[in-house]
Design a protein around this motif. Structure first.
Motif, PDB file in Angstrom:
ATOM      1  N   ARG A  53      37.342  42.420  48.404  1.00  0.00           N
ATOM      2  CA  ARG A  53      36.454  43.586  48.438  1.00  0.00           C
ATOM      3  C   ARG A  53      36.450  44.281  47.083  1.00  0.00           C
ATOM      4  O   ARG A  53      37.442  44.275  46.355  1.00  0.00           O
ATOM      5  N   LEU A  54      35.336  44.926  46.759  1.00  0.00           N
ATOM      6  CA  LEU A  54      35.218  45.712  45.543  1.00  0.00           C
ATOM      7  C   LEU A  54      35.687  47.128  45.860  1.00  0.00           C
ATOM      8  O   LEU A  54      35.208  47.750  46.814  1.00  0.00           O
ATOM      9  N   ILE A  55      36.632  47.636  45.062  1.00  0.00           N
ATOM     10  CA  ILE A  55      37.250  48.941  45.316  1.00  0.00           C
ATOM     11  C   ILE A  55      36.878  49.891  44.184  1.00  0.00           C
ATOM     12  O   ILE A  55      37.021  49.551  43.006  1.00  0.00           O
ATOM     13  N   LEU A  56      36.451  51.099  44.547  1.00  0.00           N
ATOM     14  CA  LEU A  56      36.115  52.141  43.583  1.00  0.00           C
ATOM     15  C   LEU A  56      37.180  53.237  43.636  1.00  0.00           C
ATOM     16  O   LEU A  56      37.339  53.905  44.658  1.00  0.00           O
ATOM     17  N   GLY A  57      37.911  53.376  42.547  1.00  0.00           N
ATOM     18  CA  GLY A  57      38.881  54.462  42.419  1.00  0.00           C
ATOM     19  C   GLY A  57      38.307  55.517  41.489  1.00  0.00           C
ATOM     20  O   GLY A  57      37.563  55.196  40.561  1.00  0.00           O
ATOM     21  N   SER A  58      38.631  56.777  41.734  1.00  0.00           N
ATOM     22  CA  SER A  58      38.124  57.850  40.888  1.00  0.00           C
ATOM     23  C   SER A  58      39.140  58.980  40.840  1.00  0.00           C
ATOM     24  O   SER A  58      39.918  59.170  41.781  1.00  0.00           O
ATOM     25  N   ALA A  78      36.966  60.228  35.914  1.00  0.00           N
ATOM     26  CA  ALA A  78      37.055  58.801  35.617  1.00  0.00           C
ATOM     27  C   ALA A  78      36.829  57.978  36.870  1.00  0.00           C
ATOM     28  O   ALA A  78      37.024  58.457  37.990  1.00  0.00           O
ATOM     29  N   ALA A  79      36.405  56.739  36.661  1.00  0.00           N
ATOM     30  CA  ALA A  79      36.195  55.815  37.767  1.00  0.00           C
ATOM     31  C   ALA A  79      36.603  54.416  37.327  1.00  0.00           C
ATOM     32  O   ALA A  79      36.549  54.089  36.137  1.00  0.00           O
ATOM     33  N   ALA A  80      37.018  53.610  38.292  1.00  0.00           N
ATOM     34  CA  ALA A  80      37.394  52.223  38.024  1.00  0.00           C
ATOM     35  C   ALA A  80      36.988  51.368  39.211  1.00  0.00           C
ATOM     36  O   ALA A  80      37.058  51.811  40.360  1.00  0.00           O
ATOM     37  N   LEU A  81      36.560  50.154  38.924  1.00  0.00           N
ATOM     38  CA  LEU A  81      36.230  49.171  39.960  1.00  0.00           C
ATOM     39  C   LEU A  81      37.217  48.017  39.864  1.00  0.00           C
ATOM     40  O   LEU A  81      37.449  47.480  38.765  1.00  0.00           O
ATOM     41  N   ALA A  82      37.804  47.651  41.000  1.00  0.00           N
ATOM     42  CA  ALA A  82      38.781  46.567  41.038  1.00  0.00           C
ATOM     43  C   ALA A  82      38.472  45.627  42.197  1.00  0.00           C
ATOM     44  O   ALA A  82      37.894  46.032  43.206  1.00  0.00           O
ATOM     45  N   ARG A  83      38.875  44.381  42.012  1.00  0.00           N
ATOM     46  CA  ARG A  83      38.797  43.394  43.092  1.00  0.00           C
ATOM     47  C   ARG A  83      40.002  42.468  42.933  1.00  0.00           C
ATOM     48  O   ARG A  83      40.311  42.032  41.833  1.00  0.00           O
ATOM     49  N   ASP A  84      40.669  42.208  44.047  1.00  0.00           N
ATOM     50  CA  ASP A  84      41.806  41.281  44.056  1.00  0.00           C
ATOM     51  C   ASP A  84      42.825  41.603  42.964  1.00  0.00           C
ATOM     52  O   ASP A  84      43.201  40.751  42.152  1.00  0.00           O
ATOM     53  N   LEU A 128      27.587  44.074  38.269  1.00  0.00           N
ATOM     54  CA  LEU A 128      28.412  43.183  39.096  1.00  0.00           C
ATOM     55  C   LEU A 128      27.631  42.541  40.232  1.00  0.00           C
ATOM     56  O   LEU A 128      28.191  41.815  41.043  1.00  0.00           O
ATOM     57  N   GLY A 129      26.321  42.828  40.298  1.00  0.00           N
ATOM     58  CA  GLY A 129      25.479  42.239  41.336  1.00  0.00           C
ATOM     59  C   GLY A 129      25.623  42.864  42.701  1.00  0.00           C
ATOM     60  O   GLY A 129      25.158  42.320  43.696  1.00  0.00           O
ATOM     61  N   GLU A 130      26.229  44.051  42.755  1.00  0.00           N
ATOM     62  CA  GLU A 130      26.430  44.730  44.035  1.00  0.00           C
ATOM     63  C   GLU A 130      25.242  45.615  44.409  1.00  0.00           C
ATOM     64  O   GLU A 130      25.076  45.980  45.564  1.00  0.00           O
ATOM     65  N   LEU A 131      24.446  45.984  43.416  1.00  0.00           N
ATOM     66  CA  LEU A 131      23.207  46.752  43.656  1.00  0.00           C
ATOM     67  C   LEU A 131      22.071  46.023  42.964  1.00  0.00           C
ATOM     68  O   LEU A 131      22.268  45.386  41.933  1.00  0.00           O
ATOM     69  N   THR A 170      42.636  43.190  40.250  1.00  0.00           N
ATOM     70  CA  THR A 170      42.181  43.143  38.863  1.00  0.00           C
ATOM     71  C   THR A 170      41.142  44.232  38.638  1.00  0.00           C
ATOM     72  O   THR A 170      40.170  44.329  39.407  1.00  0.00           O
ATOM     73  N   VAL A 171      41.345  45.058  37.609  1.00  0.00           N
ATOM     74  CA  VAL A 171      40.346  46.063  37.253  1.00  0.00           C
ATOM     75  C   VAL A 171      39.218  45.353  36.505  1.00  0.00           C
ATOM     76  O   VAL A 171      39.445  44.707  35.481  1.00  0.00           O
ATOM     77  N   LEU A 172      38.002  45.461  37.041  1.00  0.00           N
ATOM     78  CA  LEU A 172      36.829  44.812  36.457  1.00  0.00           C
ATOM     79  C   LEU A 172      36.077  45.730  35.495  1.00  0.00           C
ATOM     80  O   LEU A 172      35.367  45.256  34.607  1.00  0.00           O
ATOM     81  N   TRP A 173      36.216  47.040  35.699  1.00  0.00           N
ATOM     82  CA  TRP A 173      35.443  48.003  34.918  1.00  0.00           C
ATOM     83  C   TRP A 173      36.088  49.364  35.069  1.00  0.00           C
ATOM     84  O   TRP A 173      36.654  49.691  36.121  1.00  0.00           O
ATOM     85  N   ASP A 174      36.026  50.182  34.014  1.00  0.00           N
ATOM     86  CA  ASP A 174      36.437  51.578  34.135  1.00  0.00           C
ATOM     87  C   ASP A 174      35.662  52.426  33.133  1.00  0.00           C
ATOM     88  O   ASP A 174      35.072  51.907  32.174  1.00  0.00           O
ATOM     89  N   HIS A 175      35.655  53.715  33.377  1.00  0.00           N
ATOM     90  CA  HIS A 175      34.880  54.637  32.542  1.00  0.00           C
ATOM     91  C   HIS A 175      35.427  56.056  32.738  1.00  0.00           C
ATOM     92  O   HIS A 175      35.772  56.449  33.848  1.00  0.00           O
TER      93      HIS A 175
END
Length: 195
Positions: free
Chosen positions: A66-71, A108-114, A190-193, A116-121
């Protein structure tokens, strides 16, 4: 979409809902104060980003694939970092300190899957707090407490909190607690939207 928001924040949930992003909310089990203590001396933006990443990774461990959004959001005023107020009196003390000063709000926000952080800002908004009288602080907390007890900066910009400020420089969503436009861009990348 299989997005999981690693938070129970009402404002973050409202932003995603209003933007039409399907998600489920699962709060991260992070001791934020202990985590911040480990990063003592780091810049506020770096701490907010590290907490966003940690929250995303914490929930990612329980939701494989799953794609996880942390903030996370962090407030600093005159070089001092502020956490959520521990009590109504603590909230009043924060407001007295903020009076007439510039509040820096780091979101701040970060996207992770499995795992692994895929993106942050990280993003910054600067909010000029007007001079606050004791009468105003008492009245304000009479209306806004305990709701602002869960807010760094002791305000909800979408409610009476807007009365604290003379001016705001920065993105509205950053002030609400998450840099939403970059998050949406990352979800598209990431192709989610749909792009």
């Amino acid at each position: 979409m299989s997005l999981v928001l690693a938070s129970q924040s009402g404002s973050r949930k409202a932003m995603l809902e209003a933007a039409g992003v399907p998600f489920e909310a699962v709060p991260a089990a992070i001791d934020e104060r202990a985590f911040e203590a480990e990063l003592d001396g780091a810049a506020p933006a770096a701490i907010a980003l590290a907490l966003a990443r940690a929250k995303a990774l914490d929930v990612s461990a329980a939701y494989p694939g799953r794609l996880i959004l942390g903030s996370d959001s962090l407030v600093s005023v005159a070089g001092r970092r502020f956490d959520k107020p521990a009590s109504r009196e603590d909230a009043a003390e924060h407001l007295r300190f903020f009076s007439g000063q510039v509040m820096e709000l780091h979101s701040a926000a970060a996207l992770a899957r499995d795992d692994t952080v895929l993106w942050d800002h990280a993003a910054l908004a600067s909010l000029k707090v007007r001079a606050l009288s004791e009468r105003f602080i008492t009245s304000y907390l009479g209306h806004e407490w305990p709701m602002v007890g869960t807010c760094v900066g002791v305000f909800r910009i979408e409610a009476r909190g807007v009365q604290l400020f003379e001016s705001i420089a920065g993105d509205h969503f950053t002030v609400l607690g998450m840099p939403l436009l970059p998050v949406l861009g990352a979800l598209r990348d990431l192709g989610e939207l749909a792009s």
